[in-house]
Design an enzyme around this catalytic site. Structure first.
Site, PDB file in Angstrom:
ATOM      1  N   GLU A   1      -6.677   4.281   8.238  1.00 47.71           N
ATOM      2  CA  GLU A   1      -6.577   5.706   7.877  1.00 47.71           C
ATOM      3  C   GLU A   1      -7.906   6.204   7.298  1.00 47.71           C
ATOM      4  OE1 GLU A   1      -2.974   5.308   5.607  1.00 47.71           O
ATOM      5  OE2 GLU A   1      -1.949   4.785   7.475  1.00 47.71           O
TER       6      GLU A   1
ATOM      7  N   GLU B   1      -5.077  -5.459  11.103  1.00 44.66           N
ATOM      8  CA  GLU B   1      -4.137  -4.347  11.184  1.00 44.66           C
ATOM      9  C   GLU B   1      -4.377  -3.552  12.462  1.00 44.66           C
ATOM     10  OE1 GLU B   1      -2.264  -3.243   7.290  1.00 44.66           O
ATOM     11  OE2 GLU B   1      -4.059  -2.045   7.425  1.00 44.66           O
TER      12      GLU B   1
ATOM     13  N   ASN C   1       0.866  -1.190   0.000  1.00 48.76           N
ATOM     14  CA  ASN C   1       0.000   0.000   0.000  1.00 48.76           C
ATOM     15  C   ASN C   1       0.902   1.239   0.000  1.00 48.76           C
ATOM     16  OD1 ASN C   1      -1.892   1.984   0.489  1.00 48.76           O
ATOM     17  ND2 ASN C   1      -2.240   1.416   2.632  1.00 48.76           N
TER      18      ASN C   1
ATOM     19  N   SER D   1       3.580  -2.043  10.278  1.00 49.61           N
ATOM     20  CA  SER D   1       5.034  -1.831  10.395  1.00 49.61           C
ATOM     21  C   SER D   1       5.869  -3.061  10.040  1.00 49.61           C
ATOM     22  CB  SER D   1       5.387  -1.348  11.809  1.00 49.61           C
ATOM     23  OG  SER D   1       4.817  -0.076  12.035  1.00 49.61           O
TER      24      SER D   1
ATOM     25  N   GLY E   1       2.290   2.239  10.607  1.00 54.38           N
ATOM     26  CA  GLY E   1       3.144   3.404  10.358  1.00 54.38           C
ATOM     27  C   GLY E   1       3.891   3.892  11.584  1.00 54.38           C
TER      28      GLY E   1
ATOM     29  N   GLY F   1       2.818  -1.212   4.295  1.00 55.85           N
ATOM     30  CA  GLY F   1       2.757   0.186   3.894  1.00 55.85           C
ATOM     31  C   GLY F   1       4.161   0.715   3.627  1.00 55.85           C
ATOM     32  N   GLY F   2       4.759   1.329   4.649  1.00 53.24           N
ATOM     33  CA  GLY F   2       6.051   1.994   4.500  1.00 53.24           C
ATOM     34  C   GLY F   2       7.116   1.181   3.768  1.00 53.24           C
TER      35      GLY F   2
ATOM     36  N   LYS G   1      -0.004   4.237  -0.142  1.00 54.39           N
ATOM     37  CA  LYS G   1      -0.715   5.375   0.445  1.00 54.39           C
ATOM     38  C   LYS G   1      -0.577   6.591  -0.487  1.00 54.39           C
ATOM     39  CE  LYS G   1       0.365   3.361   4.872  1.00 54.39           C
ATOM     40  NZ  LYS G   1       0.137   3.413   6.295  1.00 54.39           N
TER      41      LYS G   1
ATOM     42  N   HIS H   1      -9.547   0.521   5.734  1.00 54.04           N
ATOM     43  CA  HIS H   1      -8.191   0.771   6.242  1.00 54.04           C
ATOM     44  C   HIS H   1      -8.294   1.764   7.406  1.00 54.04           C
ATOM     45  CE1 HIS H   1      -4.072   2.227   6.486  1.00 54.04           C
ATOM     46  NE2 HIS H   1      -3.718   1.123   5.851  1.00 54.04           N
TER      47      HIS H   1
HETATM   48  C1  PEP Z   1      -0.799  -0.161   5.951  1.00 54.35           C
HETATM   49  O1  PEP Z   1      -0.791   0.874   5.309  1.00 54.35           O
HETATM   50  O2  PEP Z   1      -1.771  -0.919   5.905  1.00 54.35           O
HETATM   51  C2  PEP Z   1       0.341  -0.478   6.815  1.00 54.35           C
HETATM   52  C3  PEP Z   1       0.342  -1.610   7.457  1.00 54.35           C
HETATM   53  O3  PEP Z   1       1.340   0.462   6.885  1.00 54.35           O
HETATM   54  P1  PEP Z   1       2.787   0.258   7.574  1.00 54.35           P
HETATM   55  O4  PEP Z   1       3.365  -1.030   7.024  1.00 54.35           O
HETATM   56  O5  PEP Z   1       3.575   1.455   7.170  1.00 54.35           O
HETATM   57  O6  PEP Z   1       2.574   0.167   9.047  1.00 54.35           O
END
Ligand code: PEP
Length: 259
Positions: free
Chosen positions: A98, A168, A11, A214, A174, A235-236, A13, A96
């Protein structure tokens, strides 16, 4: 979704423009071999989906929408519908954290988006997870229960086969603070129990459940070896093609280790 493939979802983002996303996909395609047992899904900015859909080998990468509106068409300025995404993406993120916490997507919105995705042959990845406060109050299982009931309210047993769930925990997204594998197992066990309660034992064993929060190339294997975890939502770490390709390679090895 059947659990015969490990799903690794990146993702991006609101990062990487169209040109950058396209270069990234080119770079990743050089780093990753297609594995029959690992499905790689990329969720770039909506602006890049069409271009990347023409660029990618669909056996190598599938695409996901990060968000979409639940009506198919009409006077909804600024929105993109699942029907407009049909044929371009194979997956869509729904619920999600966010979206839930920054944009206030409600359970009603989330369940309508799940339905819109299914109606348009897009596999919804329904994200659920508790906040740090809810966790500290011992409410994790109750929150997962409510979010599953909320998101799946109109889903039939047949439609459930087209859905992926992502656990999640909000506090892990994040933040660099990833959940302990034992806690992930417990939470995913609670998710499967809820699915069993709603749809029966077979459905609870067959539904594909991911972990996200993360995850890095270093921590990916800690989750991938867990019997209840069928993949990762990243994500990151997905923004770096090298780090993400390492995660994909670990998924391939992780599945080999589980067999
Ligand atoms: C996400 O965007 O669903 C996510 C898990 O981000 P991150 O890996 O950055 O925590």
């Amino acid at each position: 979704m059947a659990r015969n493939k490990t799903l690794i979802v990146g993702n991006f983002k609101m990062n990487l423009g169209v040109g950058e996303a396209s270069l990234y996909v080119h770079e990743l395609s050089q780093l990753v071999k297609s594995h029959n047992d690992v499905e790689v899904v990329l969720a770039p900015t909506a602006l890049a989906l069409q271009t990347i859909s023409l660029q990618v080998n669909h056996r190598q990468f599938k695409l996901a929408a990060q968000n979409f509106y639940w009506r198919d068409h009409g006077a909804y300025t600024g929105e993109i519908s699942a029907s407009q995404l049909r044929g371009i993406v194979q997956f869509g993120l729904v619920g999600h954290s966010e979206r839930r916490h920054i944009f206030h997507d409600s359970d009603k919105d989330i369940r309508a988006k799940v339905q819109a995705a299914i109606r348009n042959h897009i596999t919804p990845i329904l994200c659920v997870g508790e906040t740090a406060f809810e966790r500290s109050e011992g409410e994790t299982a109750a929150v997962l229960h409510d979010q599953l009931i909320g998101g799946l309210a109109n889903v039939t047993s047949d439609e459930l086969e087209e859905i992926v769930i992502a656990y999640e925990p909000v506090w892990a997204i994040g933040t660099g603070q990833n959940a302990l594998p034992h806690d992930v197992s417990m939470a995913i066990r609670a998710i499967r129990n809820q699915i069993k309660h709603l749809y029966g034992a077979k459905a609870s064993e067959e539904i594909q459940v991911l972990y996200g929060g993360s995850v890095t190339a270093d921590s990916a294997s800690d989750y991938l070896v867990l019997p209840d975890v069928d993949g990762l939502l990243v994500g990151g770490a997905s923004l770096d093609a090298h780090a993400f390709s390492d995660i994909i390679k670990k998924a391939h090895k992780g599945l080999a280790a589980k067999r």
